[in-house]
Motif scaffolding. Structure first.
Motif, PDB file in Angstrom:
ATOM      1  N   ASP A 279     -76.673   6.918 101.843  1.00 17.44           N
ATOM      2  CA  ASP A 279     -76.358   6.336 100.540  1.00 17.44           C
ATOM      3  C   ASP A 279     -76.057   7.512  99.613  1.00 17.44           C
ATOM      4  O   ASP A 279     -76.892   8.428  99.488  1.00 17.44           O
ATOM      5  N   PHE A 280     -74.880   7.520  98.990  1.00 15.50           N
ATOM      6  CA  PHE A 280     -74.585   8.650  98.122  1.00 15.50           C
ATOM      7  C   PHE A 280     -73.747   8.221  96.931  1.00 15.50           C
ATOM      8  O   PHE A 280     -73.105   7.171  96.928  1.00 15.50           O
ATOM      9  N   ALA A 281     -73.811   9.078  95.904  1.00 15.41           N
ATOM     10  CA  ALA A 281     -72.990   8.881  94.702  1.00 15.41           C
ATOM     11  C   ALA A 281     -72.392  10.220  94.314  1.00 15.41           C
ATOM     12  O   ALA A 281     -73.101  11.234  94.228  1.00 15.41           O
ATOM     13  N   TYR A 282     -71.078  10.254  94.143  1.00 14.75           N
ATOM     14  CA  TYR A 282     -70.372  11.418  93.625  1.00 14.75           C
ATOM     15  C   TYR A 282     -70.031  11.141  92.161  1.00 14.75           C
ATOM     16  O   TYR A 282     -69.315  10.185  91.858  1.00 14.75           O
ATOM     17  N   SER A 283     -70.541  11.962  91.238  1.00 13.46           N
ATOM     18  CA  SER A 283     -70.308  11.755  89.805  1.00 13.46           C
ATOM     19  C   SER A 283     -69.654  12.999  89.210  1.00 13.46           C
ATOM     20  O   SER A 283     -69.983  14.128  89.594  1.00 13.46           O
ATOM     21  N   PRO A 284     -68.737  12.815  88.238  1.00 14.16           N
ATOM     22  CA  PRO A 284     -68.109  13.979  87.603  1.00 14.16           C
ATOM     23  C   PRO A 284     -69.084  14.700  86.671  1.00 14.16           C
ATOM     24  O   PRO A 284     -69.920  14.068  86.014  1.00 14.16           O
ATOM     25  N   ILE A 285     -68.972  16.033  86.616  1.00 15.82           N
ATOM     26  CA  ILE A 285     -69.712  16.849  85.650  1.00 15.82           C
ATOM     27  C   ILE A 285     -68.726  17.240  84.554  1.00 15.82           C
ATOM     28  O   ILE A 285     -67.680  17.827  84.830  1.00 15.82           O
ATOM     29  N   LEU A 286     -69.060  16.891  83.299  1.00 19.97           N
ATOM     30  CA  LEU A 286     -68.149  17.129  82.190  1.00 19.97           C
ATOM     31  C   LEU A 286     -68.661  18.257  81.309  1.00 19.97           C
ATOM     32  O   LEU A 286     -69.874  18.434  81.126  1.00 19.97           O
ATOM     33  N   ASP A 287     -67.722  19.046  80.751  1.00 19.44           N
ATOM     34  CA  ASP A 287     -68.116  20.053  79.776  1.00 19.44           C
ATOM     35  C   ASP A 287     -68.159  19.434  78.380  1.00 19.44           C
ATOM     36  O   ASP A 287     -68.006  18.214  78.215  1.00 19.44           O
TER      37      ASP A 287
ATOM     38  N   GLN B  71     -66.100  19.380  76.008  1.00 19.14           N
ATOM     39  CA  GLN B  71     -64.853  18.744  75.571  1.00 19.14           C
ATOM     40  C   GLN B  71     -64.504  17.506  76.393  1.00 19.14           C
ATOM     41  O   GLN B  71     -63.468  16.879  76.172  1.00 19.14           O
ATOM     42  N   GLY B  72     -65.352  17.144  77.352  1.00 17.88           N
ATOM     43  CA  GLY B  72     -65.079  15.976  78.179  1.00 17.88           C
ATOM     44  C   GLY B  72     -64.217  16.276  79.388  1.00 17.88           C
ATOM     45  O   GLY B  72     -63.796  15.347  80.090  1.00 17.88           O
ATOM     46  N   ASN B  73     -63.927  17.554  79.655  1.00 14.56           N
ATOM     47  CA  ASN B  73     -63.131  17.913  80.825  1.00 14.56           C
ATOM     48  C   ASN B  73     -64.016  17.925  82.075  1.00 14.56           C
ATOM     49  O   ASN B  73     -65.165  18.370  82.043  1.00 14.56           O
ATOM     50  N   ILE B  74     -63.472  17.433  83.172  1.00 14.60           N
ATOM     51  CA  ILE B  74     -64.227  17.392  84.429  1.00 14.60           C
ATOM     52  C   ILE B  74     -64.143  18.757  85.117  1.00 14.60           C
ATOM     53  O   ILE B  74     -63.058  19.256  85.391  1.00 14.60           O
TER      54      ILE B  74
END
Length: 538
Positions: free
Chosen positions: A136-144, A146-149
């Protein structure tokens, strides 16, 4: 490239973390594209700091090169062949055998499309041989800021043992279906198979659900308790009044199979023992006679209490971290607001500084809203969101939310067509958050100068509220998933619009807890209309 031994830990954000914390501190990051940890972006520092302190398996890949960092709990996923070599390497070099499968997922996350999959099958070489694994896994974006991934955060739990046990259960069920017309000798053979099966199995007979057969693994769920030959409520009296009894009665009445996942059943393990919250994955399959009438139930059960508790602890951890971040943000918000007020009162001619304070206040507010969202998700999934209903004037609530939003959305036209008084029983704070979220989304995804219309009406004992915009619109394949947790519409036009896919998920759950419904209609390029309903009588 490789480890070196500094005399002291120069980077406080890399403190703690056990074995992996030490490896990360001693790694020659200056020889990689990440460079000196002192110069790492704040988003990477914060993410790595949280990861090292987490007791749950977490993995970070940074940049389009997907440079890897991970914590102690993640090491078993890598195995002895991949750890510790994976640290500082691109993930494609550590997992070449599955990169053609997971690579596109990582690319999608970097474009703003988070991924969450249960019981995902991969073939890994992590212990000197190729093995079939499930996660079971989740890949989530990390944002700076300014909202950039900038990277990808992976949360993972290995489910290989659970999946293999369920595969065995499916094989057992097939054996049962094939044996219904077999001789007594074959029945005995099947019963012996049940006794040796790798999951808890029992047979409940008659309307009183008497234990007719109990295999060893099912008995282990209740050590020392006498089950065989007893009616269910006689053997396990604490189940009296529990919803699971209603489920069993429905299976007997309808003859239909029932599958449960992560079902909470409060029970004690021993006679007279403490009743505890226990979680199970199970199947209730009706046993039919020659006329098709249910005469008993075949039960397959696997206890998943420890896995569920781990999920609860993870949610608690996220809630604690979010709460700890909230306190300094509150202080920072007060300081920034006070500085802005004093600059204006002093008649400062430094427009850059005044504008900078306004922008800083806006960013602090955005971060506060984000943290509140994560806190609410954690509370919701741990059952800590409570609905306290009072009689409220829904129309005035909408007007209040609209007037507050208009102050920060002067470039849009906010219009409320309905001004009739509509009284409903609802939690005012929770419902105003739903209304504000729907209106805020309409503004966010609409062009400057666009018109956002609110309306409400009463039909068939329900109050129906709607928010319509003239914005981007939503494609059909996105519309059917729009209320899922962390789901965001991806695309060129939405790439730079901030958000984590939390608002609509929370709104849907709040409406559900009120006994209402939520839905949406949309057409690409023409706009969207979001609706929710609340019962007029409680």
């Amino acid at each position: 490239m490789g480890p070196h031994v500094p005399t002291i830990n120069q980077y406080p954000f890399l403190a703690e973390g056990g074995i992996m914390g030490k490896l990360i501190r001693n790694f020659s990051w200056k020889d990689t594209i990440l460079g000196d940890p002192e110069q790492w972006p704040s988003a990477l520092k914060i993410s790595v700091g949280i990861m090292l302190r987490s007791p749950f398996p977490m993995h970070i890949t940074w940049g389009m090169e997907y440079i890897q960092l991970y914590n102690d709990a993640y090491r078993p996923v890598l195995g002895t062949l991949k750890h510790p070599k994976a640290l500082g390497l691109p993930i494609s070099e550590s997992f070449p055998e599955i990169w053609d499968t997971v690579g596109p997922m990582f690319a999608g996350v970097m474009e703003g499309r988070p991924v969450r999959i249960q019981d995902f099958r991969v073939f890994l070489e992590r212990s000197g041989f190729r093995e079939e694994c499930y996660f079971d896994f989740a890949y989530s974006p990390i944002l700076d800021e300014q909202g950039n991934i900038c990277g990808v955060l992976t949360n993972v739990i290995e489910t290989t043992d659970k999946v293999n046990a369920f595969l065995e259960l499916e094989n057992t069920q097939e054996e049962l279906r094939a044996s219904q017309a077999h001789t007594a000798q074959e029945r005995d053979r099947l019963m012996e198979f049940f006794r040796q099966a790798p999951a808890g199995i029992c047979i409940l007979e008659g309307q009183d659900l008497r234990f007719d057969m109990v295999n060893p693994l099912y008995q282990q769920l209740f050590p020392g308790r006498e089950l065989l030959g007893k009616a269910l409520l006689q053997a396990i009296p604490e189940l009296l009044g529990d919803p699971i009894i209603g489920v069993l009665e429905e299976v007997m009445a309808s003859g239909k199979t029932y599958h449960g996942t992560d079902e909470l059943i409060p029970m004690s393990r021993t006679d007279g023992g403490e009743v505890e919250n226990r979680y199970f994955d199970f199947t209730y399959q009706a046993r039919l006679d020659g006329k098709g009438k249910a005469v008993g139930i075949l039960v397959f059960a696997i206890e998943v209490t420890e896995r569920k508790r781990e999920e609860i602890r993870k949610n608690d951890f996220i809630g604690i971290v979010s709460h700890e971040l909230k306190t300094p943000l509150t202080s920072l918000q007060a300081i920034v607001q006070l500085a802005g007020i004093r600059l204006r009162k002093a008649g400062s001619a430094d427009g850059f500084l005044i504008d900078g304070m306004d922008r800083a206040a806006g960013q602090v507010k955005r971060m506060t809203e984000m943290i509140n969202g994560f806190l609410n998700v954690s509370r919701l999934e741990s059952g800590q969101i409570h609905i306290e209903k009072t009689q409220i004037d829904f129309t005035s609530l909408v007007v209040e939310a609209m007037e507050e939003l208009q102050l920060s959305s002067s470039g849009h036209q906010l219009v409320m067509d309905c001004r009739d008084v509509h009284m409903v029983m609802a939690d005012r704070e929770k419902i105003i958050s739903v209304v504000t979220n729907l209106m805020g989304n309409a503004v966010k995804y609409s062009p400057t100068g666009g018109r956002v219309e609110m309306d409400c009406s009463c039909n068939n004992g329900e109050l129906v509220f709607s928010v319509s915009d003239q914005g981007l619109g939503i494609a059909p394949h996105d519309l059917e998933r729009i209320f899922e947790r962390y789901y965001r519409v991806s695309g060129r036009q939405t790439k730079n619009i901030s958000g984590f896919g939390i608002g609509l998920y929370l709104s849907a759950e709040i409406v559900r807890l009120h006994g209402g419904k939520i839905w949406a209609q949309s057409e690409l390029g023409k706009g969207s209309t979001f609706y929710f309903s609340l019962p007029l009588e409680d």
